[in-house]
Design an enzyme around this catalytic site. Structure first.
Site, PDB file in Angstrom:
ATOM      1  N   PHE A 124       0.688  -1.118   0.453  1.00 28.52           N
ATOM      2  CA  PHE A 124       0.179   0.313   0.496  1.00 28.52           C
ATOM      3  C   PHE A 124       0.489   1.134  -0.090  1.00 28.52           C
ATOM      4  O   PHE A 124       1.822   1.462   0.817  1.00 28.52           O
ATOM      5  CB  PHE A 124      -0.818   0.260   0.860  1.00 28.52           C
ATOM      6  CG  PHE A 124      -1.729   1.128   0.838  1.00 28.52           C
ATOM      7  CD1 PHE A 124      -3.235   0.916   0.155  1.00 28.52           C
ATOM      8  CD2 PHE A 124      -1.428   2.436   1.917  1.00 28.52           C
ATOM      9  CE1 PHE A 124      -4.044   1.527   0.310  1.00 28.52           C
ATOM     10  CE2 PHE A 124      -2.746   3.519   1.473  1.00 28.52           C
ATOM     11  CZ  PHE A 124      -4.139   3.228   1.177  1.00 28.52           C
ATOM     12  N   ASP A 209       9.323   2.562   1.793  1.00 22.11           N
ATOM     13  CA  ASP A 209       8.138   3.525   1.711  1.00 22.11           C
ATOM     14  C   ASP A 209       8.125   2.977   3.760  1.00 22.11           C
ATOM     15  O   ASP A 209       7.689   1.908   4.061  1.00 22.11           O
ATOM     16  CB  ASP A 209       7.422   3.042   1.238  1.00 22.11           C
ATOM     17  CG  ASP A 209       5.234   3.148   1.559  1.00 22.11           C
ATOM     18  OD1 ASP A 209       5.848   4.368   2.476  1.00 22.11           O
ATOM     19  OD2 ASP A 209       4.881   3.563   0.339  1.00 22.11           O
ATOM     20  N   LYS A 238       2.143   9.480   8.204  1.00 19.94           N
ATOM     21  CA  LYS A 238       2.127   9.755   9.856  1.00 19.94           C
ATOM     22  C   LYS A 238       2.748   9.686  11.017  1.00 19.94           C
ATOM     23  O   LYS A 238       2.627  10.929  10.875  1.00 19.94           O
ATOM     24  CB  LYS A 238       1.678   8.002   8.965  1.00 19.94           C
ATOM     25  CG  LYS A 238       0.714   7.455   8.209  1.00 19.94           C
ATOM     26  CD  LYS A 238       0.542   5.541   8.155  1.00 19.94           C
ATOM     27  CE  LYS A 238      -0.221   5.206   7.462  1.00 19.94           C
ATOM     28  NZ  LYS A 238      -1.664   5.531   7.911  1.00 19.94           N
TER      29      LYS A 238
HETATM   30  C1  LIG Z   1       3.187   2.294   3.768  1.00 17.95           C
HETATM   31  C2  LIG Z   1       2.328   3.540   3.457  1.00 17.95           C
HETATM   32  N1  LIG Z   1       2.849   4.229   2.905  1.00 17.95           N
HETATM   33  C3  LIG Z   1       1.687   5.731   1.670  1.00 17.95           C
HETATM   34  C4  LIG Z   1       0.512   5.216   2.601  1.00 17.95           C
HETATM   35  C5  LIG Z   1      -0.040   6.658   2.129  1.00 17.95           C
HETATM   36  O1  LIG Z   1      -0.421   7.254   3.054  1.00 17.95           O
HETATM   37  P1  LIG Z   1      -1.705   9.120   2.937  1.00 17.95           P
HETATM   38  O2  LIG Z   1      -2.591   8.532   3.463  1.00 17.95           O
HETATM   39  O3  LIG Z   1      -0.500   9.734   4.176  1.00 17.95           O
HETATM   40  O4  LIG Z   1      -1.805   9.338   2.029  1.00 17.95           O
HETATM   41  C6  LIG Z   1       0.662   4.708   3.477  1.00 17.95           C
HETATM   42  C7  LIG Z   1      -1.463   5.004   4.396  1.00 17.95           C
HETATM   43  O5  LIG Z   1      -1.279   4.216   4.985  1.00 17.95           O
HETATM   44  C8  LIG Z   1       0.657   3.552   4.375  1.00 17.95           C
HETATM   45  O6  LIG Z   1       0.715   2.411   4.760  1.00 17.95           O
END
Ligand SMILES: Cc1ncc(COP(=O)(O)O)c(C=O)c1O
Length: 386
Positions: A124, A209, A238
């Site tokens: 994700f 990520d 986050k």
């Molecule tokens: C690993 C990861 N990358 C990216 C995102 C996307 O982040 P945002 O919701 O702040 O756009 C998330 C959100 O859950 C995530 O868990």
């Protein structure tokens, strides 16, 4: 409001530490932490003071000028990671977009125009169109096809799949060191090291990520530190702001190839968000919060294992630090979350057959005991009814 999220029937009005209160005055123990955001819990004085003072001083400027909080935050991040340069944005998806743009720019400049990014299934990376293409889950992609080109999704924890998918057009591999939204999946020993060696061998970029795993969540400040690898580019969001919206792309000098004008943002890195993030990171570093997370995460995992030996419906307990999940033999997660809410515990359904635990990193053993008492009760009632 658009009905994009299945919300629980509750309205929260106040928070303190690991507790939330609804509009009827009812108290809840928060084991969702704003989806792995509130690393210091709610209304932490270090954050509140920093935000209040910065709001009185300077809330926003354009990125045409320097501001003190932005420079201070960048300094703290590069001094405590293997990366050399920072770019600030507003969310995880935006950080992922920027990281892919940076890798493509590197591909154009150094890899004969290579642009393709290999990502994994059950990953994700966010909700923009490109991050939807990066996210290897059919349910997120299908409603929006055609998606932007240049992404190949291969099975997670499978180095051969990455090797086979790599070609002349490949500029990067992008992975979560531990998958969060995909179900809390920890890769096998050696996977990330193998990916690192493969990227080195092919001269391609490794993007990690760490939007969900960063800021101490998995028991080290960044998850890459416990897998014996260093990313070339890393994304954060986050927990970075502890509740203030902020994201970041960090890159090693060699991969920091944006020229002026090639990327940018109006709000990203604004003084208010950066002051909050700086206060959070400084508090985390100065007060042993990462070590605490590692210790309390083990305590929580042991307690979950204890429940597993008592309740047959639990099939596994997985994750690192305070990013943990409990898997069930049936699709009962929604029911478990609802019943826990009734008992005063906020939990997250990460899959129909799994619930996720991602509380503030400052929780105590007492909080864990209280939460486990509720989960135990809810599972016992479920089993009686089954
Ligand atoms: C690993 C990861 N990358 C990216 C995102 C996307 O982040 P945002 O919701 O702040 O756009 C998330 C959100 O859950 C995530 O868990």
């Amino acid at each position: 409001m658009m009905g994009v999220t299945r919300r629980l029937p509750v309205t929260m009005v106040r928070g303190a530490g690991a507790r939330l209160w609804d509009d009827g005055g009812r108290e809840y123990l928060d084991f969702v932490g704003g989806w792995a955001v509130n690393v210091l819990g709610h209304a932490h004085p270090a954050m509140v003071d920093a935000i209040t003072q910065q709001a009185r001083t300077l809330i926003h400027t354009s990125n045409q000028v320097y501001t003190v909080p932005q420079v201070q935050l960048a300094g703290l991040l590069v001094n405590n990671s293997c990366l050399d340069r920072a770019f600030f944005c507003n969310s995880g998806a935006e950080a992922g977009e920027g990281a892919v743009k940076l890798a493509r720019r590197y591909g154009k400049l150094r890899l004969n125009g290579a642009y393709e990014v290999i990502t994994s299934t059950s990953s994700f990376h966010g909700r923009t169109l490109a991050m939807t293409a990066a996210t290897g889950q059919q349910k997120f992609q299908e409603p929006y096809v055609p998606l932007p080109e240049g992404f190949v999704n291969v099975p997670y924890d499978d180095i051969d799949a990455i090797r086979k998918a790599t070609g002349d057009r490949t500029c990067a591999v992008m992975l979560e060191p531990v998958q969060g939204e995909g179900g809390v999946n920890v890769p096998g020993d050696g996977y990330l090291k193998d990916v690192r060696s493969w990227c080195d061998q092919r001269g391609i970029v490794l993007i990690l990520d760490e939007v969900q795993t960063g800021m101490g969540r998995t028991g080290t400040l960044f998850a890459y530190q416990q897998f014996g690898v260093e990313p070339d580019i890393m994304t954060l969001a986050k927990g970075l702001g502890g509740g203030m919206p902020i994201g970041a792309i960090l890159a090693k000098e060699k991969f920091s190839v944006f020229a002026p004008g090639e990327h940018g943002t109006t709000f990203g890195g604004n003084p208010l968000a950066c002051a909050a993030a700086h206060a959070v990171l400084k508090y985390v570093l100065d007060n042993g919060i990462v070590e605490h997370c590692s210790r309390i995460g083990k305590y929580l995992k042991d307690r979950l294992e204890g429940l597993k030996s008592k309740h047959d419906i639990i099939v596994d307990v997985r994750g690192r630090g305070l990013l943990l999940a409990m898997g069930f033999s049936a699709d009962v997660a929604e029911q478990v979350v609802k019943r826990c809410l009734d008992e005063g515990l906020l939990l997250n359904m990460v899959k129909p057959n799994a619930v996720r635990f991602m509380p503030p990193l400052i929780i105590t053993e007492g909080d864990v005991d209280e939460a486990m008492g509720i989960v135990d009760k809810v599972l016992s009632q479920l089993e009686i009814q089954a």
